[in-house]
Design an enzyme around this catalytic site. Structure first.
Site, PDB file in Angstrom:
ATOM      1  N   GLY A  61      59.293  17.111  47.767  1.00 43.26           N
ATOM      2  CA  GLY A  61      60.450  16.531  47.097  1.00 43.26           C
ATOM      3  C   GLY A  61      60.943  17.445  46.013  1.00 43.26           C
ATOM      4  O   GLY A  61      60.161  17.836  45.139  1.00 43.26           O
ATOM      5  N   CYS A 108      58.461  12.267  49.149  1.00 43.93           N
ATOM      6  CA  CYS A 108      57.819  12.455  47.862  1.00 43.93           C
ATOM      7  C   CYS A 108      56.356  12.824  47.977  1.00 43.93           C
ATOM      8  O   CYS A 108      55.762  12.790  49.049  1.00 43.93           O
ATOM      9  CB  CYS A 108      57.964  11.224  46.972  1.00 43.93           C
ATOM     10  SG  CYS A 108      57.335   9.712  47.664  1.00 43.93           S
ATOM     11  N   ASN A 132      54.520   7.259  47.726  1.00 42.08           N
ATOM     12  CA  ASN A 132      55.054   8.097  48.801  1.00 42.08           C
ATOM     13  C   ASN A 132      55.147   7.259  50.062  1.00 42.08           C
ATOM     14  O   ASN A 132      54.150   6.678  50.488  1.00 42.08           O
ATOM     15  CB  ASN A 132      54.123   9.300  49.027  1.00 42.08           C
ATOM     16  CG  ASN A 132      54.392  10.042  50.326  1.00 42.08           C
ATOM     17  OD1 ASN A 132      53.472  10.534  50.956  1.00 42.08           O
ATOM     18  ND2 ASN A 132      55.644  10.141  50.717  1.00 42.08           N
ATOM     19  N   GLY A 133      56.320   7.196  50.659  1.00 38.71           N
ATOM     20  CA  GLY A 133      56.476   6.447  51.895  1.00 38.71           C
ATOM     21  C   GLY A 133      57.689   5.553  51.843  1.00 38.71           C
ATOM     22  O   GLY A 133      58.664   5.824  51.137  1.00 38.71           O
ATOM     23  N   TYR A 139      55.297  19.531  60.302  1.00 41.26           N
ATOM     24  CA  TYR A 139      56.303  20.035  59.368  1.00 41.26           C
ATOM     25  C   TYR A 139      56.006  19.784  57.902  1.00 41.26           C
ATOM     26  O   TYR A 139      56.125  20.691  57.085  1.00 41.26           O
ATOM     27  CB  TYR A 139      57.666  19.419  59.718  1.00 41.26           C
ATOM     28  CG  TYR A 139      58.776  19.841  58.788  1.00 41.26           C
ATOM     29  CD1 TYR A 139      59.359  21.099  58.896  1.00 41.26           C
ATOM     30  CD2 TYR A 139      59.233  18.995  57.781  1.00 41.26           C
ATOM     31  CE1 TYR A 139      60.368  21.501  58.039  1.00 41.26           C
ATOM     32  CE2 TYR A 139      60.240  19.388  56.915  1.00 41.26           C
ATOM     33  CZ  TYR A 139      60.801  20.640  57.049  1.00 41.26           C
ATOM     34  OH  TYR A 139      61.781  21.038  56.193  1.00 41.26           O
ATOM     35  N   ASP A 153      60.261  24.380  64.188  1.00 45.98           N
ATOM     36  CA  ASP A 153      59.337  23.244  64.214  1.00 45.98           C
ATOM     37  C   ASP A 153      59.930  22.007  64.855  1.00 45.98           C
ATOM     38  O   ASP A 153      59.218  21.199  65.448  1.00 45.98           O
ATOM     39  CB  ASP A 153      58.875  22.914  62.793  1.00 45.98           C
ATOM     40  CG  ASP A 153      60.032  22.567  61.886  1.00 45.98           C
ATOM     41  OD1 ASP A 153      60.438  21.394  61.850  1.00 45.98           O
ATOM     42  OD2 ASP A 153      60.541  23.473  61.213  1.00 45.98           O
TER      43      ASP A 153
END
Length: 491
Positions: free
Chosen positions: A50, A24, A125-126, A265, A369
């Site tokens: 996301g 996210c 986020n996480g 990435y 990548d």
């Protein structure tokens, strides 16, 4: 351990199917008359973090307003009516990728709750690595949960705090959780941002027209013409209000360990993360890869889109011409419906196709990548051979991924990671390449501007390559690897 090369049956050339995925992105602004519209634009710039759901919560001085939808930001927040409903001069937003199953609307963020001290909206986020154990204790004590998101744990912890001020309640919640997170929260008087004690997930402060904002990446500031002020520090809370900005430390000062995959990435190439240009780092990664694993070839071909900067660096270091040997169609939706097998077979190349004119008869170096399960690499190599490539040499612009992630990246269990179960030659045979090489860990750190990896105190969170997890993984012992990976769906 070796596996036979994959069969030559019809295959889907959607190259998005076997990649690491960030879960996210967050954005928030305080005190601006067009707060919700600006948040929507910021989320649009963070769409790469996301694509399955988006949400915005605003506050108009007396009432909180919420709009949460599945799908892309542009599909849900481009019309004037939706933005008009999100009244107010303060707003936060979130884009989400769920790692298992479909998106459930009750999990779409920001989440909102009425606390004794007022309303609180939170977007995150996480991944919290002790959310399961905290949730279990909360439920045992009578809490009623409305989602499966670990973000909801933050709301419960803040609600149960005995501290009088909302910021003190928020700090109590943060001191009870572990893992990787960048959080934006909105109260009736404040915009709050917080970054985990190691700074694993990114969060930046920006300014527009004298008003401050928070975002996962600097590219979200650029899209609205905002000025980058600084990165939020690890273990720091910033409180933005009409009085200005206040900085509070909620954790002891320790060396920062940002996630190295942001540079490899996740982050957009035009973002600057912790003072480093993502684009420049990726080109440097390609140059290091060329120094370590050059090969005689006619052209260098990136796997689009994330392999492009590294392939440019590889080409510039070796002098081998860079060519777009794979063309990506950016106008294909994520869920194109193909009702029959025959139509599916006609449409397998909708998103990516080989540029035969560039690669036929050529010895090519493919630069990607990362390599996760390897299934996508099998398809790419086969596509190149079917388009007439004489030789296909695969180069991966990161070290082998041998350990799963528990900090907000969608990775499979370890037994499904190709590099965890195969040696280099077995991987080469599996994907069908003429040669295969990965960037080394020392090479990655050189590309990051470091002389070497500090084993005693690593400069980055690099557990996917090393198995060195920088925080406690409480829920892993409770749920086991597979269940814990599923629980990481939330954010």
């Amino acid at each position: 351990m070796s596996h036979a090369a994959a069969s030559t049956d019809t295959f889907d050339l959607d190259l998005d199917g076997d990649t690491l995925r960030e879960e996210c992105g967050v954005f928030g602004i305080f005190g601006h008359p067009d707060a919700s519209a600006i948040v929507a634009l910021g989320l649009h710039a963070l769409q790469h973090r996301g694509q399955e759901a988006a949400g915005i919560v605003s506050f108009d001085g007396s009432v909180f307003h919420s709009e949460r939808r599945p799908g892309l930001v542009g599909d849900s927040f481009s019309d004037g009516d939706t933005i008009a409903r999100l009244k107010g001069r303060a707003a936060i937003g979130h884009v989400r990728y769920s790692t298992t199953g479909g998106t459930i609307l009750r999990n779409v963020q920001p989440l909102f709750a009425e606390l004794a001290s007022g309303g609180l909206a939170v977007a995150h986020n996480g991944n919290l690595t002790n959310a399961l154990s905290i949730r279990r204790d909360l439920v045992r004590d009578g809490a009623i949960t409305q989602s499966t998101s670990d973000t909801e744990v933050i709301l419960h912890l803040a609600a149960r705090s005995r501290k009088p001020r909302i910021i003190e309640r928020f700090i109590d919640a943060l001191q009870a959780i572990q893992g990787a997170y960048a959080i934006v929260a909105l109260t009736n008087k404040k915009l709050i941002g917080a970054r985990d004690p190691l700074g694993i997930r990114p969060l930046v402060l920006g300014e527009l027209d004298g008003r401050y904002m928070l975002a996962s990446e600097t590219c979200a500031l650029d899209i609205i013409g905002a000025r980058f002020v600084r990165d939020i520090e690890n273990g720091e809370i910033v409180v933005i209000s009409e009085e200005g900005i206040e900085s509070i430390r909620f954790a002891d000062a320790v060396p920062m360990r940002p996630c190295i995959f942001e540079y490899i990435y996740f982050a957009r190439p035009d973002s600057v993360v912790n003072g480093k240009s993502v684009y420049a780092v990726r080109k440097a990664i390609g140059r290091e890869l060329a120094r370590e694993a050059s090969v005689a070839a006619d052209i260098v071909v990136p796997v689009p889109d994330s392999g492009v900067p590294a392939a440019l660096g590889f080409s510039q270091e070796t002098g081998i011409p860079f060519e777009m040997g794979i063309i990506r169609n950016h106008y294909v939706g994520r869920t194109f419906i193909q009702p029959t097998q025959s139509v599916r077979e006609l449409g397998v190349r909708m998103k990516h196709s080989a540029n035969r004119a560039a690669i036929e008869g050529k010895s090519i170096v493919l630069v990607d990548d990362s390599l996760v399960r390897g299934t996508t690499s099998v398809k790419i190599v086969r596509m190149m051979r079917e388009a007439g490539a004489a030789e296909v040499h695969f180069r991966i612009a990161s070290p082998p991924i041998t350990y799963p992630d528990f900090y907000g990246i969608d990775t499979p269990e370890r037994e499904k990671l190709l590099a965890a179960t195969h040696d280099l030659e077995a991987m080469r045979k599996y994907i069908g390449a003429d040669s295969l090489a990965f960037l080394s860990i020392p090479g990655l750190y050189r590309a990051m501007g470091e002389e070497a990896r500090n084993a005693a105190c690593p400069q980055y969170t690099d557990h996917c390559f090393t198995g060195d997890y920088p925080t406690g993984l409480t829920d892993l012992s409770i749920a086991g690897p597979k269940r814990f990976a599923m629980l990481a769906e939330a954010d």
